[in-house]
Design a protein around this motif. Structure first.
Motif, PDB file in Angstrom:
ATOM      1  N   ALA A  32       0.820  -1.212   0.000  1.00  0.00           N
ATOM      2  CA  ALA A  32       0.000   0.000   0.000  1.00  0.00           C
ATOM      3  C   ALA A  32       0.855   1.263   0.000  1.00  0.00           C
ATOM      4  CB  ALA A  32      -0.926   0.003   1.209  1.00  0.00           C
ATOM      5  N   THR A  33       0.283   2.334  -0.553  1.00  0.00           N
ATOM      6  CA  THR A  33       0.873   3.667  -0.480  1.00  0.00           C
ATOM      7  C   THR A  33       0.102   4.475   0.552  1.00  0.00           C
ATOM      8  OG1 THR A  33       1.623   3.677  -2.790  1.00  0.00           O
ATOM      9  CG2 THR A  33       1.308   5.818  -1.733  1.00  0.00           C
ATOM     10  N   LEU A  34       0.822   5.111   1.455  1.00  0.00           N
ATOM     11  CA  LEU A  34       0.228   5.956   2.485  1.00  0.00           C
ATOM     12  C   LEU A  34       0.485   7.413   2.131  1.00  0.00           C
ATOM     13  CD1 LEU A  34      -1.089   6.280   5.323  1.00  0.00           C
ATOM     14  CD2 LEU A  34       1.229   6.178   6.271  1.00  0.00           C
ATOM     15  N   VAL A  35      -0.584   8.189   2.032  1.00  0.00           N
ATOM     16  CA  VAL A  35      -0.475   9.620   1.734  1.00  0.00           C
ATOM     17  C   VAL A  35      -0.872  10.397   2.981  1.00  0.00           C
ATOM     18  CG1 VAL A  35      -1.313  11.531   0.319  1.00  0.00           C
ATOM     19  CG2 VAL A  35      -0.964   9.284  -0.711  1.00  0.00           C
ATOM     20  N   LEU A  36       0.022  11.261   3.464  1.00  0.00           N
ATOM     21  CA  LEU A  36      -0.220  12.056   4.665  1.00  0.00           C
ATOM     22  C   LEU A  36      -0.467  13.506   4.271  1.00  0.00           C
ATOM     23  CD1 LEU A  36       2.641  10.621   6.934  1.00  0.00           C
ATOM     24  CD2 LEU A  36       0.220   9.947   6.910  1.00  0.00           C
ATOM     25  N   SER A  37      -1.697  13.965   4.409  1.00  0.00           N
ATOM     26  CA  SER A  37      -2.026  15.354   4.085  1.00  0.00           C
ATOM     27  C   SER A  37      -1.652  16.260   5.247  1.00  0.00           C
ATOM     28  CB  SER A  37      -3.523  15.493   3.791  1.00  0.00           C
ATOM     29  OG  SER A  37      -3.879  16.861   3.720  1.00  0.00           O
ATOM     30  N   THR A  38      -0.909  17.304   4.959  1.00  0.00           N
ATOM     31  CA  THR A  38      -0.467  18.243   5.987  1.00  0.00           C
ATOM     32  C   THR A  38      -1.408  19.437   6.113  1.00  0.00           C
ATOM     33  OG1 THR A  38       0.942  19.378   4.368  1.00  0.00           O
ATOM     34  CG2 THR A  38       1.947  17.601   5.654  1.00  0.00           C
ATOM     35  N   MET A  39      -2.580  19.352   5.510  1.00  0.00           N
ATOM     36  CA  MET A  39      -3.486  20.497   5.483  1.00  0.00           C
ATOM     37  C   MET A  39      -3.931  20.917   6.876  1.00  0.00           C
ATOM     38  SD  MET A  39      -7.034  20.969   3.342  1.00  0.00           S
ATOM     39  CE  MET A  39      -8.121  20.321   4.606  1.00  0.00           C
ATOM     40  N   SER A  40      -4.202  19.947   7.747  1.00  0.00           N
ATOM     41  CA  SER A  40      -4.753  20.284   9.061  1.00  0.00           C
ATOM     42  C   SER A  40      -4.065  19.547  10.199  1.00  0.00           C
ATOM     43  CB  SER A  40      -6.255  19.950   9.088  1.00  0.00           C
ATOM     44  OG  SER A  40      -6.475  18.586   8.791  1.00  0.00           O
ATOM     45  N   PHE A  43       2.250  15.831  11.267  1.00  0.00           N
ATOM     46  CA  PHE A  43       2.572  14.420  11.449  1.00  0.00           C
ATOM     47  C   PHE A  43       3.973  14.198  12.003  1.00  0.00           C
ATOM     48  CE2 PHE A  43      -0.952  13.933   8.402  1.00  0.00           C
ATOM     49  CZ  PHE A  43      -1.669  12.934   9.028  1.00  0.00           C
ATOM     50  N   GLY A  44       4.678  15.282  12.329  1.00  0.00           N
ATOM     51  CA  GLY A  44       6.010  15.118  12.900  1.00  0.00           C
ATOM     52  C   GLY A  44       6.880  14.243  12.017  1.00  0.00           C
ATOM     53  N   ASN A  45       7.541  13.241  12.621  1.00  0.00           N
ATOM     54  CA  ASN A  45       8.384  12.335  11.840  1.00  0.00           C
ATOM     55  C   ASN A  45       7.705  10.989  11.584  1.00  0.00           C
ATOM     56  OD1 ASN A  45       8.471  11.174  14.337  1.00  0.00           O
ATOM     57  ND2 ASN A  45      10.687  11.339  14.613  1.00  0.00           N
ATOM     58  N   LEU A  46       6.373  11.005  11.546  1.00  0.00           N
ATOM     59  CA  LEU A  46       5.643   9.761  11.277  1.00  0.00           C
ATOM     60  C   LEU A  46       6.018   9.178   9.918  1.00  0.00           C
ATOM     61  CD1 LEU A  46       3.445   7.758  12.273  1.00  0.00           C
ATOM     62  CD2 LEU A  46       1.781   9.134  10.999  1.00  0.00           C
ATOM     63  N   LYS A  47       6.314  10.024   8.958  1.00  0.00           N
ATOM     64  CA  LYS A  47       6.675   9.528   7.628  1.00  0.00           C
ATOM     65  C   LYS A  47       7.859   8.572   7.710  1.00  0.00           C
ATOM     66  CE  LYS A  47       7.957  11.066   2.954  1.00  0.00           C
ATOM     67  NZ  LYS A  47       9.196  10.267   2.771  1.00  0.00           N
ATOM     68  N   GLU A  48       8.900   8.956   8.474  1.00  0.00           N
ATOM     69  CA  GLU A  48      10.085   8.108   8.570  1.00  0.00           C
ATOM     70  C   GLU A  48       9.747   6.771   9.236  1.00  0.00           C
ATOM     71  OE1 GLU A  48      10.008  11.354   9.305  1.00  0.00           O
ATOM     72  OE2 GLU A  48      11.161  12.001   7.540  1.00  0.00           O
ATOM     73  N   ARG A  49       8.935   6.801  10.285  1.00  0.00           N
ATOM     74  CA  ARG A  49       8.574   5.553  10.947  1.00  0.00           C
ATOM     75  C   ARG A  49       7.674   4.697  10.058  1.00  0.00           C
ATOM     76  NH1 ARG A  49       7.553   9.129  15.078  1.00  0.00           N
ATOM     77  NH2 ARG A  49       5.354   8.527  15.270  1.00  0.00           N
ATOM     78  N   ALA A  50       6.786   5.343   9.300  1.00  0.00           N
ATOM     79  CA  ALA A  50       5.906   4.591   8.405  1.00  0.00           C
ATOM     80  C   ALA A  50       6.690   3.935   7.271  1.00  0.00           C
ATOM     81  CB  ALA A  50       4.830   5.517   7.832  1.00  0.00           C
ATOM     82  N   MET A  61       4.072  12.632   1.327  1.00  0.00           N
ATOM     83  CA  MET A  61       3.478  13.811   1.950  1.00  0.00           C
ATOM     84  C   MET A  61       2.680  14.581   0.899  1.00  0.00           C
ATOM     85  SD  MET A  61       4.575  13.262   4.951  1.00  0.00           S
ATOM     86  CE  MET A  61       3.915  14.713   5.790  1.00  0.00           C
ATOM     87  N   PHE A  62       1.544  15.113   1.325  1.00  0.00           N
ATOM     88  CA  PHE A  62       0.626  15.806   0.423  1.00  0.00           C
ATOM     89  C   PHE A  62       0.393  17.217   0.963  1.00  0.00           C
ATOM     90  CE2 PHE A  62      -4.111  15.687  -1.126  1.00  0.00           C
ATOM     91  CZ  PHE A  62      -3.840  16.701  -2.041  1.00  0.00           C
ATOM     92  N   ASP A  63       0.876  18.208   0.252  1.00  0.00           N
ATOM     93  CA  ASP A  63       0.695  19.610   0.628  1.00  0.00           C
ATOM     94  C   ASP A  63      -0.681  20.074   0.131  1.00  0.00           C
ATOM     95  OD1 ASP A  63       1.141  22.163   1.546  1.00  0.00           O
ATOM     96  OD2 ASP A  63       2.359  22.766  -0.181  1.00  0.00           O
ATOM     97  N   GLU A  64      -1.702  19.456   0.703  1.00  0.00           N
ATOM     98  CA  GLU A  64      -3.078  19.744   0.275  1.00  0.00           C
ATOM     99  C   GLU A  64      -3.448  21.186   0.655  1.00  0.00           C
ATOM    100  OE1 GLU A  64      -7.465  17.538   0.630  1.00  0.00           O
ATOM    101  OE2 GLU A  64      -5.807  16.964   1.944  1.00  0.00           O
ATOM    102  N   LYS A  65      -4.054  21.897  -0.271  1.00  0.00           N
ATOM    103  CA  LYS A  65      -4.380  23.299  -0.055  1.00  0.00           C
ATOM    104  C   LYS A  65      -5.870  23.493   0.204  1.00  0.00           C
ATOM    105  CE  LYS A  65      -0.154  24.697  -0.848  1.00  0.00           C
ATOM    106  NZ  LYS A  65       0.692  25.134   0.296  1.00  0.00           N
ATOM    107  N   LYS A 102      -5.037  20.326  -8.398  1.00  0.00           N
ATOM    108  CA  LYS A 102      -4.277  19.353  -9.203  1.00  0.00           C
ATOM    109  C   LYS A 102      -2.770  19.571  -9.117  1.00  0.00           C
ATOM    110  CE  LYS A 102      -4.084  17.369 -13.866  1.00  0.00           C
ATOM    111  NZ  LYS A 102      -4.725  17.352 -15.205  1.00  0.00           N
ATOM    112  N   ALA A 103      -2.345  20.812  -9.069  1.00  0.00           N
ATOM    113  CA  ALA A 103      -0.907  21.121  -9.064  1.00  0.00           C
ATOM    114  C   ALA A 103      -0.215  20.629  -7.799  1.00  0.00           C
ATOM    115  CB  ALA A 103      -0.703  22.629  -9.224  1.00  0.00           C
ATOM    116  N   TYR A 104      -0.959  20.337  -6.754  1.00  0.00           N
ATOM    117  CA  TYR A 104      -0.377  19.962  -5.467  1.00  0.00           C
ATOM    118  C   TYR A 104      -0.532  18.480  -5.145  1.00  0.00           C
ATOM    119  CZ  TYR A 104      -0.298  24.988  -5.061  1.00  0.00           C
ATOM    120  OH  TYR A 104      -0.054  26.324  -5.311  1.00  0.00           O
TER     121      TYR A 104
END
Length: 357
Positions: A32-40, A43-50, A61-65, A102-104
């Motif tokens: 699976a692919t995990l996408v972490l949206s930083t909009m709200s 997530f600290g360093n969860l990406k590295e542990r994941a 990481m998803f810079d959702e606007k 779409k650009a993000y």
């Protein structure tokens, strides 16, 4: 073609994602692919542990606007004073938000067989509908629609007409009403006041009940950055431990008063003061360490459900205001204070939104 992708906006979303992946046969895990949206959420360093977690092939990481990021969208929030004109404006808004987002977007969703989205009310839902990409929605929190049906509240007034338009992708409505939402996974259909034909039931307790010790260890390693520190905090103080779950309620001054009052009123068991531990909500910016230095403040960077998996951990009491405390197994008593309690601190209509549907 890749297998599965999950778009998560909170730690709880990641937790449910893990439960879903752990329920699969071993040979299917780790794809699976995990996408972490930083909009709200931070997530600290969860990406590295994941990335070190055996459940995921990729973490993005998803810079959702939010829509306020795009000034060209703001004119569509104006009430035209007429249902027809408002719907025409909303149709334009729906398409434009999807196109601008779409650009993000950091991945090609068309490469995946199954797309799971928590909080499709966020711009990702508009984007997928704009691109005409089918996806599965997943409820934001445990039984959250029971307490706050955002689809109906956000679209109160002529809801049937708006739902008809959403089903044809003319406008967008979250939680199972959009044309490209295949279904919406919820914990318990029986508690939902307004049914939707796309709701499918996937009980969280069933997913948790099948976890092995190895599965629980995977979850603890993913979410608890420093287990030894947490265990040390839990060994301190009085035997009667009371956990207070913070929430981003009201403004900071009123919020501090809310939790000071909770500790004063509910911090005693059988005539004895208990040891107070505060677990901040991930989106709560009040500095509880500074405001309550006499109490232990846990990390806010993990979902409270993970406490269920820490051996020999027991609280006498857990207290929440509006966070639904279902699924807590690490406490002898769970107090849900609810809207009546919050009425003392802010106007009731600000937190009784379902009553206005």
């Amino acid at each position: 073609m890749k297998e599965r992708i999950y778009v998560c906006h909170t730690y709880y979303h990641v937790y449910v994602t893990c439960l879903k992946e752990l329920a699969l046969p071993k040979k299917q895990q780790g794809q699976a692919t995990l996408v972490l949206s930083t909009m709200s959420n931070d997530f600290g360093n969860l990406k590295e542990r994941a990335e070190d977690c055996p459940l995921f092939e990729e973490v993005v990481m998803f810079d959702e606007k939010e829509d306020v990021f795009f000034p060209e969208l703001q004119k569509y929030h104006t009430d035209r004073g007429n249902l027809v004109f408002n719907m025409l404006s909303r149709m334009k808004y729906t398409k434009l938000l999807g196109r601008l987002e779409k650009a993000y977007v950091p991945v090609n969703f068309r490469q995946y067989r199954d797309i799971y989205v928590f909080c499709d009310s966020d711009p990702i839902g508009y984007y997928l509908s704009y691109e005409k990409i089918y996806y599965h929605a997943v409820e934001d929190g445990l039984n959250c629609i029971q307490y706050y049906d955002t689809a109906r509240y956000d679209n109160r007034g002529h809801f049937k007409l708006k739902a008809w338009m959403a089903a044809r992708n003319l406008i967008f409505i979250q939680n199972g009403y959009g044309k490209y939402c295949l279904d919406m996974e919820i914990n318990d259909k029986s508690v939902v006041p307004y049914p939707c034909r796309k709701y499918i039931e996937q009980p969280r307790a069933k997913l948790v009940g099948r976890l092995t010790k190895e599965d629980k260890d995977i979850l603890i390693r993913l979410f608890i950055e420093n287990l030894e520190k947490l265990q040390g905090q839990l060994r301190q103080g009085a035997e009667d431990k009371i956990l207070v779950l913070s929430e981003p309620l009201c403004d900071l001054t009123v919020r501090r008063q809310i939790f000071a009052d909770i500790i004063e009123e509910y911090g005693e068991i059988d005539g004895r003061r208990g040891q107070i531990l505060i677990k901040p909500h991930p989106r709560d910016v009040l500095d509880y360490t500074k405001e309550f230095p006499e109490h232990i403040v846990l990390s806010g960077m993990f979902p409270m459900e993970i406490l269920n998996f820490i051996p020999d951990l027991r609280f006498k009491r857990v207290i929440s205001v509006l966070t639904v405390p279902n699924g807590i197994e690490f406490a002898e008593e769970v107090l849900f204070l609810g809207e009546d309690f919050l009425d003392k601190y802010e106007a009731p209509e600000l937190h009784r939104q379902n009553e206005q549907i």
